[in-house]
Design an enzyme around this catalytic site. Structure first.
Site, PDB file in Angstrom:
ATOM      1  N   GLU A  49       0.835  -1.201   0.000  1.00 27.61           N
ATOM      2  CA  GLU A  49       0.000   0.000   0.000  1.00 27.61           C
ATOM      3  C   GLU A  49       0.871   1.253   0.000  1.00 27.61           C
ATOM      4  O   GLU A  49       0.633   2.198  -0.760  1.00 27.61           O
ATOM      5  CB  GLU A  49      -0.912   0.001   1.221  1.00 27.61           C
ATOM      6  CG  GLU A  49      -1.728   1.272   1.364  1.00 27.61           C
ATOM      7  CD  GLU A  49      -2.639   1.265   2.580  1.00 27.61           C
ATOM      8  OE1 GLU A  49      -3.302   2.295   2.830  1.00 27.61           O
ATOM      9  OE2 GLU A  49      -2.705   0.231   3.288  1.00 27.61           O
ATOM     10  N   GLU A  78       4.603  10.934  10.196  1.00 24.06           N
ATOM     11  CA  GLU A  78       5.155  10.712  11.531  1.00 24.06           C
ATOM     12  C   GLU A  78       5.210   9.221  11.872  1.00 24.06           C
ATOM     13  O   GLU A  78       6.205   8.737  12.451  1.00 24.06           O
ATOM     14  CB  GLU A  78       4.305  11.467  12.567  1.00 24.06           C
ATOM     15  CG  GLU A  78       4.386  12.985  12.468  1.00 24.06           C
ATOM     16  CD  GLU A  78       3.633  13.562  11.269  1.00 24.06           C
ATOM     17  OE1 GLU A  78       3.975  14.680  10.860  1.00 24.06           O
ATOM     18  OE2 GLU A  78       2.713  12.883  10.735  1.00 24.06           O
TER      19      GLU A  78
END
Length: 380
Positions: free
Chosen positions: A243, A368
């Site tokens: 993905e 992050e």
């Protein structure tokens, strides 16, 4: 530099993708943007062109190839066309592997032919209100009732949420918290208790239907369990690298296209009696962007090669995802600036790219989270 990643058959496929975009997507795209959803007919048209189920075995109507380079071509061409609303990559590269690797023979024969023709549109429902990227915080529950699971909960930010006929729902199937006890259940259109909420109003990718989904006492047959019960977290982790690589391939192609159209723009746009391209600052900006794209392209192409060898690590996929998407974001901002006031006009491709690409650093795992994965791989 000339890319050596693709062979002649991949370039032939690229031509087919471009033909599909020119005929079935771009003439309708502005209307889809206003409507907030694509025409359903675009999906069967993609199936007829051979763009769906590339990795699905031929016996179920698919392309029968595990070569990820075809998926990369698809991601690149859709990004260059600015056609983010038609989520073929989500269908093929993110949901497809769950169906091909986890489904039983009966499930494959029930779902995969329609998956490949575009008659069955798919979605995956992970994110919940308040959880974001934290899969361990999932609260949607499925209670074992013998021959079925009783599903209750809510999901949000679900791409293809309105159009989807099959939704792979991540639900908690044991009282145990954290990453343990998650399972994958396939909820089908029309199941009592399955409701769709709003088609969410986003700042970009407006043609992509992104919805809230609600499950109230939905009876999901045991025959719709994907894989083994309570192993969902493991399955999710196994497929996330692909993905993220798909998103990275889309991001670098989008950034490259922005540099191409901006280079053409500054050559013909004049200010103070001469083309913008004659100004040193503009030349430096273009030089920096082109260099950053070239370096990123080399790494993403290498990741695609490694993935084809089944050797791509989660850390490398995370590097590619966060770096390429952050580059796309920076490139869109700088290219819009070089277009001046025209860059702020919706009719210019750079304006749409600015808003469409912004989500790339968020979905599939935020920047992050990607840095945390890389950091753990190096320091733990």
């Amino acid at each position: 530099m000339q890319r050596d990643l693709f062979a002649e058959e991949h370039e032939d496929f690229r031509s087919a993708v471009r033909a599909y975009l020119a005929k079935e997507v771009l003439p309708h795209y502005d209307r889809w943007e206003k409507a907030g959803i694509v025409d359903r007919e675009a999906w069967p048209a993609a199936g007829r062109q051979g763009l769906l189920g590339l990795a699905v075995p031929e016996e179920y109507g698919g392309g029968g190839t595990a070569d990820f380079r075809y998926a990369a071509v698809l991601a690149e061409e859709f990004a260059r066309a600015g056609a983010f609303g038609l989520a073929l990559g989500l269908h093929n590269d993110i949901i497809g592997p769950y169906l091909t690797s986890l489904a039983t023979e009966e499930q494959k024969r029930r779902w995969l032919p329609g998956f490949c023709t575009g008659e069955l549109i798919t979605a995956i429902a992970m994110t919940e209100p308040g959880t974001g990227s934290d899969l361990q915080g999932i609260r949607t529950r499925a209670v074992d009732r013998g021959d079925h699971f009783l599903l209750n909960g809510a999901k949000t930010f679900i791409s293809n949420g309105i159009l989807a006929d099959l939704v792979v729902v991540v639900a908690r199937t044991t009282p145990e918290g954290g990453a343990h006890g998650l399972s994958l259940l396939v909820v089908e259109r029309g199941m009592p208790g399955f409701e769709r909420g709003r088609n969410l109003d986003k700042i970009g990718q407006k043609a992509q239907d992104t919805a809230e989904l609600f499950f109230q006492d939905v009876r999901v047959p045991k025959e719709n369990l994907l894989g083994e019960p309570n192993q969902g977290f493991l399955y999710l982790m196994r497929n996330l690298a692909q993905e993220r690589l798909t998103i990275a391939a889309s991001a670098i192609a989008g950034a490259e296209h922005l540099v191409e159209i901006t280079t053409a723009y500054v050559k013909q746009r004049e200010a103070f009696g001469r083309p913008l391209a004659k100004l040193q600052h503009v030349r430096f900006e273009i030089a920096e962007l082109a260099t950053e794209c070239a370096v990123t392209r080399a790494f993403v192409d290498r990741c695609i090669t490694e993935h084809n060898r089944r050797a791509l690590t989660p850390a490398d996929a995370s590097m590619a995802k966060w770096w390429a998407t952050e580059l796309q974001k920076r490139t869109a901002d700088r290219c819009l600036q070089l277009h001046g006031g025209y860059g702020y006009m919706a009719e210019y491709p750079v304006a749409r790219a600015f808003t469409d690409g912004r989500i790339q650093t968020i979905y599939g795992g935020t920047t992050e989270i990607m840095k945390e994965i890389v950091g753990r791989s190096l320091l733990d």
